[in-house]
Design an enzyme around this catalytic site. Structure first.
Site, PDB file in Angstrom:
ATOM      1  N   LEU A 213       0.858  -1.196   0.000  1.00 14.92           N
ATOM      2  CA  LEU A 213       0.000   0.000   0.000  1.00 14.92           C
ATOM      3  C   LEU A 213       0.889   1.238   0.000  1.00 14.92           C
ATOM      4  O   LEU A 213       1.791   1.348   0.826  1.00 14.92           O
ATOM      5  CB  LEU A 213      -0.864   0.037   1.267  1.00 14.92           C
ATOM      6  CG  LEU A 213      -1.964  -1.019   1.439  1.00 14.92           C
ATOM      7  CD1 LEU A 213      -2.604  -0.880   2.813  1.00 14.92           C
ATOM      8  CD2 LEU A 213      -3.027  -0.877   0.349  1.00 14.92           C
ATOM      9  N   HIS A 214       0.641   2.154  -0.918  1.00 10.89           N
ATOM     10  CA  HIS A 214       1.363   3.425  -0.849  1.00 10.89           C
ATOM     11  C   HIS A 214       0.574   4.609  -1.394  1.00 10.89           C
ATOM     12  O   HIS A 214       1.043   5.732  -1.356  1.00 10.89           O
ATOM     13  CB  HIS A 214       2.712   3.322  -1.569  1.00 10.89           C
ATOM     14  CG  HIS A 214       2.597   3.321  -3.066  1.00 10.89           C
ATOM     15  ND1 HIS A 214       2.198   2.202  -3.758  1.00 10.89           N
ATOM     16  CD2 HIS A 214       2.796   4.284  -3.982  1.00 10.89           C
ATOM     17  CE1 HIS A 214       2.180   2.475  -5.053  1.00 10.89           C
ATOM     18  NE2 HIS A 214       2.523   3.732  -5.223  1.00 10.89           N
ATOM     19  N   ARG A 215      -0.667   4.365  -1.914  1.00 14.52           N
ATOM     20  CA  ARG A 215      -1.433   5.493  -2.478  1.00 14.52           C
ATOM     21  C   ARG A 215      -1.860   6.425  -1.357  1.00 14.52           C
ATOM     22  O   ARG A 215      -2.338   5.967  -0.298  1.00 14.52           O
ATOM     23  CB  ARG A 215      -2.692   4.997  -3.178  1.00 14.52           C
ATOM     24  CG  ARG A 215      -2.427   4.048  -4.274  1.00 14.52           C
ATOM     25  CD  ARG A 215      -2.452   4.694  -5.644  1.00 14.52           C
ATOM     26  NE  ARG A 215      -1.784   3.811  -6.563  1.00 14.52           N
ATOM     27  CZ  ARG A 215      -0.811   4.156  -7.395  1.00 14.52           C
ATOM     28  NH1 ARG A 215      -0.395   5.399  -7.433  1.00 14.52           N
ATOM     29  NH2 ARG A 215      -0.262   3.282  -8.189  1.00 14.52           N
ATOM     30  N   ARG A 248       6.793   6.175   1.821  1.00 15.36           N
ATOM     31  CA  ARG A 248       5.636   7.046   2.085  1.00 15.36           C
ATOM     32  C   ARG A 248       4.747   6.436   3.171  1.00 15.36           C
ATOM     33  O   ARG A 248       4.267   7.127   4.067  1.00 15.36           O
ATOM     34  CB  ARG A 248       4.841   7.207   0.787  1.00 15.36           C
ATOM     35  CG  ARG A 248       3.401   7.661   0.987  1.00 15.36           C
ATOM     36  CD  ARG A 248       2.628   7.545  -0.303  1.00 15.36           C
ATOM     37  NE  ARG A 248       2.930   8.638  -1.213  1.00 15.36           N
ATOM     38  CZ  ARG A 248       2.518   9.888  -1.052  1.00 15.36           C
ATOM     39  NH1 ARG A 248       1.792  10.212  -0.020  1.00 15.36           N
ATOM     40  NH2 ARG A 248       2.825  10.813  -1.918  1.00 15.36           N
ATOM     41  N   ASP A 287      -2.425  -1.638  -3.708  1.00 11.30           N
ATOM     42  CA  ASP A 287      -2.986  -0.495  -4.433  1.00 11.30           C
ATOM     43  C   ASP A 287      -2.061  -0.075  -5.571  1.00 11.30           C
ATOM     44  O   ASP A 287      -2.179   1.008  -6.124  1.00 11.30           O
ATOM     45  CB  ASP A 287      -3.315   0.670  -3.492  1.00 11.30           C
ATOM     46  CG  ASP A 287      -2.091   1.211  -2.750  1.00 11.30           C
ATOM     47  OD1 ASP A 287      -0.946   0.806  -3.057  1.00 11.30           O
ATOM     48  OD2 ASP A 287      -2.291   2.052  -1.849  1.00 11.30           O
TER      49      ASP A 287
END
Ligand code: UD1
Length: 368
Positions: A213-215, A248, A287
């Site tokens: 996940l990084h969005r 992030r 994502d």
């Protein structure tokens, strides 16, 4: 360089670019050895700079050291784009090339395309024409801007071709060639290797999940992110969930009070280890866009925590499903997976491992 040779800048900036440029460089080197006319200059913008996000990919995929590093580093979208444009313009003014070849949809892709086209250096875009329709994603802006000023479009799917035609691009500028990311996956499929922590975590083939996940929509708000992790742990029924953490994402994780014990945080994984984990997993929750293409080829069930995708063939042909971003969507989807009811998939047209040589053959004609 002989008078007939042509210099192509290959732009690489962020992690998802590296697996796309690797086969292009190999194909260019192979043609050069056969007496082909194209030469390349590898330009790293420095958008991703951690060894775990950049250097290790170069080493594993046999990508040569960049000829130039613009060293832009971290910043806001505008700061990174501006820094890359200034740096790349300086390079082109000092030492021009005959083509700027950009891949994917990261900030570096758009920034270099703009700098090149303004200096009348033509632009080729690999992975052109894909669209999520979601202007909330910086990548969608990057895709639209890049394709608005691209001369030659190399595409991964008929959907991308149709998007470009609908935007008025004539057929002679569109080249349906397949997927360079899959060139890299197929070239390395027998080299995949387990990370050192596999035994320590007791991971069994088909007995764990991989999570990425990084969005911003998933990870930038601590409360929502915590709810997602809780829902993932419950829906995966206590099986280990291996979570390679993007820088992030790490920032928000530090704000959380804790997270479920079945979720195992690990460093961003090198290419061979990450794809080994994916290939042997019961399923992937992500994502990312690129990961959905890789799971389509390896046939691993994939659940995407987004409301849109620019890669619809991973859903219509492949093993991917869009669950949206509501944590409540996870349990019903995973219940189907545990019940053995996940759909099978097929491999999209021309995702055959031979895309990069097709691109190089086309470029030789275009730049003749
Ligand atoms: C970028 C791409 C995205 C891609 C993703 C994969 C854009 C708009 N987005 O998003 O399409 O899926 O990479 O990784 O180009 N950072 C580090 N070390 C690094 C790189 C970044 O600590 O090597 C930090 C940055 O300081 C920043 C954060 O990670 O705080 C995000 O990096 P950034 O390059 O801005 O975008 P990504 O979210 O990685």
């Amino acid at each position: 360089m002989s008078t007939r040779s042509r210099l192509i800048d290959i732009i690489a900036g962020a992690r998802p670019n590296f697996m796309k440029v690797a086969p292009l460089i190999k194909a260019l080197q192979a043609r050069e050895a056969e007496g082909g006319p194209l030469r390349y200059r590898l330009v790293h913008t420095g958008q991703h700079y951690d060894p775990r996000m950049s250097g290790e990919f170069f080493a594993q995929l046999g990508i040569p050291e960049p000829d130039v590093n613009l060293e832009v580093g971290s910043g806001t979208q505008a700061e990174q784009a501006a820094g890359i444009m200034v740096g790349y313009e300086k390079l082109l003014l000092a030492a021009p090339s005959q083509l700027c070849l950009v891949v994917g949809d990261v900030t570096s892709t758009m920034a270099c395309a703009i700098a090149a086209q303004k200096l009348h250096v033509p632009v080729a875009h690999v992975e052109a024409g894909i669209r999520s329709g979601d202007w909330g994603m910086p990548e969608e802006i990057n895709r639209m801007v890049t394709d608005a000023i691209t001369n030659w479009f190399f595409t991964t799917s008929e959907v991308a071709n149709a998007n470009l035609r609908a935007a008025g691009i004539p057929d002679e500028r569109i080249f349906f060639v397949g997927n360079t990311m899959i060139d890299t996956l197929l070239a390395n499929i027998d080299r995949l290797r387990p990370p050192a922590f596999v035994d320590e975590l007791g991971l069994q083939a088909g007995g764990y999940f991989v999570l990425t996940l990084h969005r911003p929509s998933n990870v930038d708000t601590a409360g929502h992110f915590a709810n997602l992790l809780q829902a993932i742990a419950e829906a995966t029924r206590g099986l280990p969930v291996v979570f390679p953490v993007h820088p992030r994402t790490a920032k928000t994780l530090r704000e959380l009070d804790g997270f479920p014990p079945s979720i195992h945080l690990v460093d961003p994984q090198p290419y061979l280890e990450f794809n080994w984990l994916v290939k042997h997993a019961k399923g992937v929750i992500t994502d990312s866009g690129g990961v959905t293409e890789e799971t389509t080829v390896t046939g691993v069930p994939c659940m995407t925590l987004r409301t849109t995708t620019e890669r619809p063939e991973t859903v219509t042909i492949g093993t991917n499903e869009l669950l949206g971003t509501d944590p409540a969507a996870l349990k019903p989807a995973l219940d189907r997976l545990f019940a053995g009811e996940w759909k099978g998939g097929a491999i999209p047209e021309l995702w055959d491992g031979k895309t990069a040589p097709r691109i190089v053959a086309a470029l030789e004609k275009l730049l003749a």
